[in-house]
Design an enzyme around this catalytic site. Structure first.
Site, PDB file in Angstrom:
ATOM      1  CG  ASP A   1      -0.176  -0.228   2.580  1.00  0.00           C
ATOM      2  OD1 ASP A   1       0.910   0.013   2.545  1.00  0.00           O
ATOM      3  OD2 ASP A   1      -1.032  -0.303   3.626  1.00  0.00           O
TER       4      ASP A   1
ATOM      5  CG  ASP B   1      -5.989  -5.527   2.566  1.00  0.00           C
ATOM      6  OD1 ASP B   1      -5.365  -5.216   3.486  1.00  0.00           O
ATOM      7  OD2 ASP B   1      -6.549  -4.700   1.680  1.00  0.00           O
TER       8      ASP B   1
ATOM      9  CG  HIS C   1      -8.542 -22.726  12.043  1.00  0.00           C
ATOM     10  ND1 HIS C   1      -9.114 -23.879  11.647  1.00  0.00           N
ATOM     11  CD2 HIS C   1      -9.462 -21.704  12.128  1.00  0.00           C
ATOM     12  CE1 HIS C   1     -10.424 -23.579  11.580  1.00  0.00           C
ATOM     13  NE2 HIS C   1     -10.726 -22.405  11.878  1.00  0.00           N
TER      14      HIS C   1
END
Lengths: 419, 419
Positions: free
Chosen positions: A95, A295, A376
Site C-alpha cells: 500500500d 486484504d 487455521h
C-alpha cells in the site's frame, strides 16, 4: 509501456457481477477473487512464509508505512527488494502508507502537497508526498503498488455510531485539525487531492514495466462523491483500481452499499480491489458486486487473540468451555491445526490439535497458540475464496450458502437462487 | 515386568568412554548421544511439533512442574496423555518437577517426605512427594519419567563465583531456610533423601511396562558424595540413570569433573542422562565421559533473544552489524532459516533468510524472528549430535574438531588424536 500485470476473466456469475479470473504478475499468478495475506512488516505474524503458499495464499500485502519507518525502504532495496528481503518469491502488493499515516500517526500537517507525521518508531518527523510514496514503493519493489491518496473519515462524525472505535478515532484526529469540521467539504477536498495526487504518482512511477500502479477511489459513504471520484480516477489509465476508505469501522450495510455503487462504475476488464475488507459476509457481498481482491488483518489479528473463524462463526478458544474439549477448531477443516496429517506431519496424530491444547497454549502464553490459530484462520479465508470461486463458476450460491452460514447471514440470495 | 525401554550400543569410541546407541521406547526410537528438545509446557516455544522431527529432533522433554500447575495432569490424562495432548507421536520424557520446585517456586516447607511450594500460576499451596510426582507423571504418560529427588545447591555458597546467577539464586533459597547453612550436611541429607525417595518412586510407579523410570544421582560437586550416591541409586534396578544437579550455573570444568567422575560409576549397559546440559563444549566433554542423553533450553531460549549458535560461536542478531548483512546466519547450515529450499519451501529464495531480515524481525517485535532463530539453533544442536555420533563411530574427533571449533575450545583431544 508494457503493463507488468495481466488480468484474465475466466467466468462470470450469471446473475451477479461476480467474476473468476487470474492476475499475472512478474512474480507469478493469483486467482481472483483473491484474499491477500497481510504481512505488515514484511512478515505474516508468526507464520513461516512458505506456509502462506501451502495453505492456499497466493499474494501477500506489505505495509509501506511500517517498512519505510523500519527498517527503511533504502535498506530493503539494498537487500534486493521486498521479495528477497522477506524471502517470498510470489506476488506481493504494497500500500502507499497514506492510510496508516492518517489512522496511526500523530499528524503534524496535511496540505495539498502531502502529509507530515510523527514516526511511530522514533518520533521523528516524516513527510509523505505522492512522489515520495511512489519512490519508497519503487525501492520496495512489490508487483502491485498503490497510489498515495487522501483518506477522509468515511462518514460524518454526527452520524457515527458509538461502537465504531476506528471510525471515531479517525474522526477525532480530523476534528483536532479543524474546530468547524464540515464533512462534505472534507470529502470533496480529499477527492480533489486524491485525483491530483494520482496524476503525480503516475508521473513519479519509475518502474511502470515491472510494478503495476493501482489508483484508489475515495468518497466516504457519500455515493455522489464516489461517483465523481471513480470517474476521475478511472479516467487515468492504470492496470487496476481500488476502493479505499470503506473498511474503517462502518457497518456491513454501509460497506456493501458503497461497494455495490462504486464497483459497477469501475472498468470491467481491470482488477477491482476493496481495501481492508473484511469479514466473510463483507467479502461475499463485495464479490457479488464485482470485486476481485481483498486484504484484511482479521485472520492473524484474531488468531493472536485466540479467536478462531469457523463456517458458523468465531470460537473464543480462551473460553473455559474449551478447557476439556478434545475436538479440533473446526472438524472437517483442512488446515495444519485441524488436519496436520494432510500437511505431511508424520509426528502428528490424525485427530489434530485439540481446543483443550490450544486453550492451554494461550493460557500459558505459548507462541504456538497464536501460530496454530493464525494458520487455521488464514486457511479459513482461503477456503472461503476457493468456495466463492467455485460458486461463481457453477452458479452454486445455494450450495455455498449451506457450506458458509457465517458468510451469508442476513443476505437473501440463497433463497432467490436455488442452484 | 517388561522394561518399556531398550538400549542398544552400536559402537564405542576407541580412546574415550563415548558410545553410539539407540534407545527404543513405546513411541519410537532415538539415537544416542541424544539432545532432547525442551518443550516445557507441552510446546517447544514457537515451533510446530513436526518441525522438531524434520530438523532431526527425536525426543522431547516436558516439564512436570509446569504441566501439573497448568493445565493439570488430570486434564492431560483425560485428553489421552501428553503425546496426544501436544500432538506428537515420538518419544517424550518428563522430569519429576523437583528441580523447578526448588529453583523457581517459593518453598514453604521441605522435609523428609517431600516439598510444599507456592504455585507460580495461582499462588496456591502445592505438595510434591515421591508418590505424587510419579502419579502425575503416570497421568502425563511420557515414555521416560524421572525420579523425584532432593536438589541441593551444587557447591558451597562460600565458594560460588559472583557471576553464576542461577547458582547463587539456588543458594540464597536454601540459605533462607537455615541461618547456619552447612553445605556438606545439606549434600548428605539430599543424598539420603534422594535414595529413599527413589525407592518410594519405584514402588509408586503404576505403569512400569509402558513408562521407564530413571533414577537421579545427586551430590553437588563433591566427588565423594557423588560416589556414594551413584552406588546407592544404581543399586536400585531401573532402565536408566541421570546425573542431576550439575547444570545450575557451574563453570565448564566443574560440570566436566563431576560428569567424568560419576559417569564411569554408572551401569555401562543403561542410558546415562546428564540433566540440563548444555553448551556444545559441555556436551562434547560429557559424551566423551560416556553420557548418552542431554537436554537444554539454550536453543530456544537464546533463539528468542536473537542469539544464534554457530560452529564458531554465538551471533547476536540484534547487533547493528547485522542490519545490512545479506548473509544467512551460518552459511552451509541446513536449517530452514539458512537453507529453506532443502525443506521444500517452494516460495523461498535459494539464499535463505538474511541476517538483515532476521534483525528487522527482532527490532520490530515480529514472532517470526524467534521462530527462525529457534529453528536454526535447534538444528545446530542436532547437527552437533549427528557429528558427535559420526566422530564416535569413526574415531573422527580430529575432523570433528575442525568442523566444531566452538565445541572443542580449550579441550585438548583434537591434538592428541590425529584421526
Amino acid at each position: 509501456m508494457t503493463s507488468p500485470l495481466r488480468f484474465e476473466i475466466h467466468a462470470r456469475c450469471s446473475h451477479t457481477a461476480a467474476r473468476v479470473g487470474t492476475v499475472s504478475t512478474p512474480h507469478g499468478d493469483f486467482d481472483t477473487p483473491a484474499f491477500m495475506t497481510v504481512g505488515t512488516r514484511a512478515s505474516v505474524k508468526g507464520i513461516l512464509p512458505d506456509f502462506i503458499r501451502r495453505i492456499g495464499g497466493q499474494v501477500i500485502l506489505n505495509n509501506t508505512f511500517h517498512l519505510m519507518l523500519r527498517p527503511g525502504s533504502e535498506l530493503i532495496e539494498r537487500m534486493g527488494g521486498v521479495h528477497r528481503f522477506m524471502n517470498y518469491k510470489g506476488p506481493i502488493l504494497t500500500d502507499s502508507g497514506g492510510y496508516q499515516a492518517y489512522s496511526m500517526a500523530d499528524i503534524n500537517a496535511i496540505d495539498d502537497d502531502g502529509v507530515t507525521f510523527k514516526s511511530i518508531v522514533d518520533g521523528s518527523s516524516v513527510r509523505l508526498t505522492p512522489e515520495r510514496a511512489i519512490e519508497i514503493q519503487n525501492q520496495l519493489g512489490a508487483d502491485i503498488i498503490m497510489a498515495f491518496d487522501d483518506c477522509p473519515p468515511s462518514v460524518d462524525p454526527a452520524a457515527a455510531p458509538f461502537n465504531q472505535a476506528r471510525l471515531r478515532h479517525a474522526i477525532s484526529r480530523d476534528s483536532k485539525r479543524s474546530r468547524t469540521y464540515d464533512h462534505a467539504s472534507r470529502l470533496s477536498t480529499a477527492n480533489e487531492r486524491t485525483v491530483r495526487w494520482l496524476d503525480r504518482c503516475k508521473a513519479a512511477h519509475a518502474n511502470p514495466n515491472t510494478q503495476a500502479l493501482f489508483g484508489i477511489i475515495q468518497g466516504g459513504t457519500d455515493l455522489d462523491q464516489r461517483t465523481q471520484c471513480v470517474q476521475q480516477v478511472c479516467n487515468i489509465d492504470l492496470p487496476g483500481y481500488a476502493i479505499g476508505g470503506v473498511a474503517v469501522g462502518e457497518a456491513f450495510d454501509a460497506i456493501a452499499a458503497v461497494t455495490q455503487h462504486t464497483a459497477r462504475l469501475m472498468p470491467n476488464h481491470k482488477p477491482r480491489y476493496l481495501m481492508g475488507v473484511g469479514y466473510e459476509r463483507d467479502i461475499v457481498a463485495a464479490v457479488r458486486s464485482g470485486i476481485d481482491m481483498f486484504d484484511c488483518v482479521l485472520p492473524t489479528r484474531n488468531g493472536r487473540n485466540a479467536n478462531a473463524f469457523t463456517t458458523t462463526g468465531q470460537i473464543r478458544l480462551r473460553n473455559a468451555a474449551c478447557a476439556d474439549d478434545p475436538r479440533v477448531i473446526e472438524p472437517g477443516c483442512d488446515c495444519p491445526a485441524c488436519d496436520p496429517i494432510a500437511f505431511g506431519w508424520e509426528s502428528a496424530h490424525e485427530t489434530g490439535f485439540s481446543r483443550a491444547y490450544i486453550r492451554h497454549l494461550f493460557m500459558s502464553g505459548e507462541m504456538l497458540g497464536p501460530i496454530l490459530v493464525s494458520l487455521h484462520n488464514l486457511r479459513h479465508f482461503q477456503r472461503l475464496m476457493l468456495d466463492i470461486r467455485l460458486a461463481i463458476r457453477h452458479d452454486g450460491w445455494s450450495k455455498f450458502a449451506q457450506r458458509w452460514p457465517v458468510a451469508v447471514e442476513g443476505l437473501t440470495f440463497s433463497a432467490s437462487h436455488s442452484n
